[in-house]
Design an enzyme around this catalytic site. Structure first.
Site, short mmCIF file in Angstrom:
data_model
loop_
_atom_site.label_atom_id
_atom_site.label_comp_id
_atom_site.label_asym_id
_atom_site.label_seq_id
_atom_site.Cartn_x
_atom_site.Cartn_y
_atom_site.Cartn_z
N SER A 295 127.22 26.17 96.55
CA SER A 295 125.89 25.66 96.92
C SER A 295 124.78 26.58 96.43
CB SER A 295 125.81 25.51 98.44
OG SER A 295 125.97 26.76 99.06
N HIS A 296 125.09 27.82 96.06
CA HIS A 296 124.10 28.73 95.49
C HIS A 296 124.47 29.13 94.06
CE1 HIS A 296 122.86 29.24 99.74
NE2 HIS A 296 121.68 29.25 99.18
N HIS B 212 119.47 29.90 123.06
CA HIS B 212 118.18 30.59 123.13
C HIS B 212 118.20 31.92 122.36
CE1 HIS B 212 120.25 32.74 126.39
NE2 HIS B 212 119.37 33.70 126.22
N THR C 256 115.50 27.35 108.43
CA THR C 256 116.90 27.72 108.64
C THR C 256 117.03 29.24 108.69
OG1 THR C 256 117.18 27.52 106.25
CG2 THR C 256 117.84 25.64 107.58
N HIS D 32 111.62 30.08 96.76
CA HIS D 32 112.86 30.73 97.18
C HIS D 32 113.97 29.71 97.30
CE1 HIS D 32 115.45 33.50 99.31
NE2 HIS D 32 114.61 34.45 98.99
N PHE D 33 115.06 29.91 96.59
CA PHE D 33 116.19 28.99 96.67
C PHE D 33 117.50 29.73 96.82
CE2 PHE D 33 116.00 30.37 92.36
CZ PHE D 33 117.32 30.48 91.99
N GLY E 67 121.93 21.43 103.97
CA GLY E 67 122.78 20.78 102.98
C GLY E 67 124.08 20.26 103.57
N GLU E 68 124.60 20.93 104.62
CA GLU E 68 125.84 20.48 105.24
C GLU E 68 125.65 19.14 105.95
OE1 GLU E 68 128.51 23.51 107.22
OE2 GLU E 68 126.73 24.74 106.91
N ARG F 213 134.22 35.81 99.56
CA ARG F 213 133.37 35.95 98.36
C ARG F 213 133.88 37.06 97.45
NH1 ARG F 213 128.88 37.94 98.21
NH2 ARG F 213 128.46 38.63 100.34
N ARG G 85 122.33 25.04 91.42
CA ARG G 85 120.91 25.31 91.65
C ARG G 85 120.06 25.23 90.38
NH1 ARG G 85 119.02 25.76 97.11
NH2 ARG G 85 120.96 25.94 98.29
#
Lengths: 337, 337
Positions: free
Chosen positions: B47-48, B229, B160, B120-121, B187-188, B310, B52
């Site tokens: 996803s990144h 909270h 987010t 920013h992505f 995105g999910e 990762r 992109r």
């Protein structure tokens, strides 16, 4: 029926101070300890209020805490002030380091106060609020004892590892939060045990690593973090930043150091301070207004900002005084002999 | 069956770079953007990753992003470096500010890099890892668009709002986490909608503020924070620290600025760096060993450290290359005309 005693803030502070002094702490420690427990009591955070007098006095009598410790300030770098609490209680160490933290944040833009070798029993919000009173944003972290399992694990590694934050607001109470990264406070599990109640799911696992709602099994097992793997990651950050980074014990090391005495945990604490005026210059006023728009959007939809209940209590107790259970009052009075 | 294409890291980077350049960004931006998406792809954070490229090129073509923006560095205080991205993409702004952030942290003990007016992505972990590569601990925060309701509320206020942290480890990958303070990534939810699947409880509320498992109702309503909270309080902290403190937009303001274009969010970012050697002096090595004991206690009980998946992917893709869906490959190739 629970019998209670109501005291003015001055009466309560005088009682606390006299009780602390019976343990042999210095006047400076008694003053700082009194301010800390009175901050809790005035905000009706009973678990961090006058109730703590008993535990503090006991921790000194057990010989763990140095009652005459004099905090020693050093400045290893332009943006860092360190206070060695010398195995005394943390509030005097914080009070000693605060003026230099504020000066450094205003000079450098941001700064860190690292407190080492302190016995810690207080909430963190009195400290981040004290920093915010100088117009600074503040973030505070501290470990505790290794009661909390990492996500996917079964054994305690992390402390309850609170994170507290304060943002100064013009003409009012700051925006403040202060929460444990554990799903619940250890004291809450103990209260359920005493009351014969089950604890909610998600608070703890038993000694075999299985989920449990039995508070006794939970105390023998491990607590869980809030928010699954995200809370666990934050708890690890607290360990690293308020432990190794400042040259102090992790929650595992602090627990070993206690040797089962059950005293207040001894470890370090990290407080960061940020000066909006150094980030923003002459535009600071305009940008701080953005924050107020954010708060308005939260409150305007009927949601609450954190700490509002405390602030309401603070406004009430300054007039009405504080009310504590009669047995607690009697126990503190008994210390005075 | 999904058709895929496998590329060496060099092939993938050359493809990405060529595609970025078709949008009219400068060589410097193309280099920084390529490094960012390749970091994601090499770690199999799809996803990144190369995915992109399409969104970035589209954001430039829509006229929102300045493709030739030159980041401007200022230093308003000894511990603060600011980079004005001038409405360009964030990776070049970060790359431009990083050397001064590192120098300032090593000189002052800690320092802040504030990036302003950037599109920013990216994930935040490439940035905290880049700081940790200099032996520094790093914390990064950024808002996004106001999709997430505060605890007890019903309307989007927070982004987010990810929090990323890195701790340098001797001779290996750092300890790193990077997570959204929302319960799930936006995105999910979109992926569930496309797949015709319900979303789990706790991710979102509908337009009437009621809990929903319908992804379409969730997209029309508001997302929820992780951890109730506590997550909501952290998300507010991200807004304040990476918004008003650095003189940039909150998620609400960023969303208004977008005017419904659906481009990458434009806002600020805050990266903090901490130098263990300035906190600890000659004892740094001993204290950093405490951190390794902590990690051993986590891994030793069968729990995982964050980011391990990762890092395993990173070791694999350097040899095996990266594999992407054929349609994505074709879409990127199509940009090259």
């Amino acid at each position: 029926m629970t019998e209670t005693v109501t005291l003015s803030l001055d009466e309560a502070a005088n009682l606390a101070r006299a009780a602390f002094l019976t343990s042999g702490v210095t006047d400076a420690h008694a003053d700082a300890l009194t301010a800390t427990v009175m901050a809790g009591q005035a905000d009706e955070c009973h678990s961090h209020g006058l109730y703590r007098v008993l535990g503090c006095v006991r921790s000194v009598k057990e010989g763990k805490v140095n009652p005459v410790a004099e905090p020693v300030v050093t400045e290893p770098a332009p943006a860092i002030v360190k206070v060695d609490a010398n195995y005394g209680f943390s509030p005097l160490a914080f009070r000693t380091g605060l003026p230099r933290l504020v000066e450094k944040a205003k000079a450098q833009g941001l700064a860190a106060l690292a407190i080492n070798r302190c016995f810690h029993f207080s909430a963190l919000w009195p400290e981040v609020e004290a920093v915010a009173a100088h117009g600074l944003a503040a973030l505070a972290l501290t470990p505790s004892h290794a009661w909390v399992a990492p996500a996917g694990g079964t054994k305690g590694v992390f402390g309850t590892n609170p994170i507290a934050f304060a943002w100064p607001r013009p003409g009012g109470f700051p925006f403040v939060f202060d929460f444990a990264t554990s799903a619940a406070a250890r004291g809450e599990i103990e209260l359920h045990r005493r009351a014969g109640k089950q604890i909610p799911e998600g608070w703890a696992i038993d000694a075999d690593g299985q989920p449990t709602t039995d508070p006794t099994a939970a105390m023998a097992g491990a607590m869980l973090t809030f928010g699954g793997h995200k809370g666990s990651a934050l708890s690890a950050m607290v360990e690293l930043m308020a432990g190794p980074l400042i040259g102090d014990m992790t929650s595992m090391e602090s627990m070993a150091f206690d040797e089962g005495a059950g005293a207040a945990p001894c470890h370090g604490e990290l407080i960061l301070a940020f000066d909006p005026e150094r980030f923003l210059g002459a535009d600071a006023v305009n940008h701080v207004a953005r924050a107020e728009t954010l708060f308005d959007a939260i409150v305007g939809q009927g949601a609450r900002l954190p700490s509002q209940r405390r602030f309401a209590a603070r406004q009430r107790t300054v007039i009405d005084g504080v009310t504590i259970p009669k047995p607690l009052y009697d126990d503190i009075k008994a210390l005075l002999g």
